[in-house]
Motif scaffolding. Structure first.
Motif, PDB file in Angstrom:
ATOM      1  N   MET A   9       0.823  -1.276  -0.008  1.00  0.00           N
ATOM      2  CA  MET A   9      -0.039   0.007  -0.116  1.00  0.00           C
ATOM      3  C   MET A   9       0.825   1.214   0.061  1.00  0.00           C
ATOM      4  N   ILE A  10       1.744   1.422   0.536  1.00  0.00           N
ATOM      5  CA  ILE A  10       2.773   2.404   0.831  1.00  0.00           C
ATOM      6  C   ILE A  10       3.632   2.461  -0.618  1.00  0.00           C
ATOM      7  N   LEU A  61      -4.113   2.328 -10.453  1.00  0.00           N
ATOM      8  CA  LEU A  61      -3.532   2.223  -9.306  1.00  0.00           C
ATOM      9  C   LEU A  61      -4.526   2.737  -8.108  1.00  0.00           C
ATOM     10  N   GLY A  62      -5.329   3.812  -8.297  1.00  0.00           N
ATOM     11  CA  GLY A  62      -6.368   4.114  -7.352  1.00  0.00           C
ATOM     12  C   GLY A  62      -7.318   2.967  -7.146  1.00  0.00           C
ATOM     13  N   THR A  63      -7.885   2.080  -7.881  1.00  0.00           N
ATOM     14  CA  THR A  63      -8.680   1.064  -7.659  1.00  0.00           C
ATOM     15  C   THR A  63      -7.902  -0.200  -6.904  1.00  0.00           C
ATOM     16  N   VAL A  64      -6.717  -0.314  -7.267  1.00  0.00           N
ATOM     17  CA  VAL A  64      -5.880  -1.466  -6.361  1.00  0.00           C
ATOM     18  C   VAL A  64      -5.828  -1.052  -5.091  1.00  0.00           C
ATOM     19  N   TRP A  65      -5.391   0.309  -4.939  1.00  0.00           N
ATOM     20  CA  TRP A  65      -5.124   1.135  -3.617  1.00  0.00           C
ATOM     21  C   TRP A  65      -6.281   1.000  -2.671  1.00  0.00           C
ATOM     22  N   ALA A  66      -7.640   1.271  -3.339  1.00  0.00           N
ATOM     23  CA  ALA A  66      -8.995   1.308  -2.635  1.00  0.00           C
ATOM     24  C   ALA A  66      -9.303  -0.197  -2.114  1.00  0.00           C
ATOM     25  N   VAL A  67      -8.963  -1.351  -2.844  1.00  0.00           N
ATOM     26  CA  VAL A  67      -9.038  -2.717  -2.749  1.00  0.00           C
ATOM     27  C   VAL A  67      -8.220  -3.260  -1.571  1.00  0.00           C
ATOM     28  N   LEU A  68      -6.931  -2.589  -1.568  1.00  0.00           N
ATOM     29  CA  LEU A  68      -5.848  -2.928  -0.622  1.00  0.00           C
ATOM     30  C   LEU A  68      -6.230  -2.329   0.810  1.00  0.00           C
ATOM     31  N   ALA A  69      -6.986  -1.131   0.739  1.00  0.00           N
ATOM     32  CA  ALA A  69      -7.237  -0.393   2.000  1.00  0.00           C
ATOM     33  C   ALA A  69      -8.528  -1.242   2.692  1.00  0.00           C
ATOM     34  N   VAL A  70      -9.464  -1.574   1.871  1.00  0.00           N
ATOM     35  CA  VAL A  70     -10.487  -2.503   2.437  1.00  0.00           C
ATOM     36  C   VAL A  70     -10.042  -3.778   2.859  1.00  0.00           C
ATOM     37  N   MET A  71      -9.022  -4.459   2.206  1.00  0.00           N
ATOM     38  CA  MET A  71      -8.500  -5.725   2.913  1.00  0.00           C
ATOM     39  C   MET A  71      -7.826  -5.358   4.142  1.00  0.00           C
ATOM     40  N   LEU A  72      -6.889  -4.375   4.084  1.00  0.00           N
ATOM     41  CA  LEU A  72      -6.255  -3.969   5.372  1.00  0.00           C
ATOM     42  C   LEU A  72      -7.213  -3.558   6.506  1.00  0.00           C
ATOM     43  N   ALA A  73      -8.217  -3.061   6.272  1.00  0.00           N
ATOM     44  CA  ALA A  73      -9.179  -2.839   7.416  1.00  0.00           C
ATOM     45  C   ALA A  73     -10.033  -3.996   7.617  1.00  0.00           C
ATOM     46  N   PHE A  74     -10.039  -4.741   7.167  1.00  0.00           N
ATOM     47  CA  PHE A  74     -10.655  -6.244   7.369  1.00  0.00           C
ATOM     48  C   PHE A  74      -9.959  -7.030   8.236  1.00  0.00           C
TER      49      PHE A  74
END
Length: 78
Positions: A9-10, A61-74
């Motif tokens: 994500m970083i 990149l924005g879409t992948v970032w958003a998916v990763l953000a949801v995964m990290l939150a989960f």
């Protein structure tokens, strides 16, 4: 797993910043900064070449970032 996704994500965040900064400016003059460029808002201007590629790269990149953000939150809630 969490630390790996956080590292990815970083890196994605840095790549998004770079891709946004590489996109060409759409303003033609200083006056359009004050008027908001409304004349170009509804005009048909299709991106071509480098500009189109950079828009697609930024969107992906924005879409992948958003998916990763949801995964990290989960994963962080466990």
């Amino acid at each position: 797993m969490y630390k790996f996704l956080l590292g990815v994500m970083i890196v994605l965040s840095i790549l998004i910043i770079i891709s946004v900064m590489m996109q060409p400016s759409k303003q033609n003059s200083a006056a359009s900064a004050f008027t908001g460029g409304a004349d170009q808002l509804f005009g048909k201007q299709k991106s071509r070449g480098f500009e189109a590629v950079m828009q697609r790269v930024t969107a992906v990149l924005g879409t992948v970032w958003a998916v990763l953000a949801v995964m990290l939150a989960f994963l962080g809630s466990k």
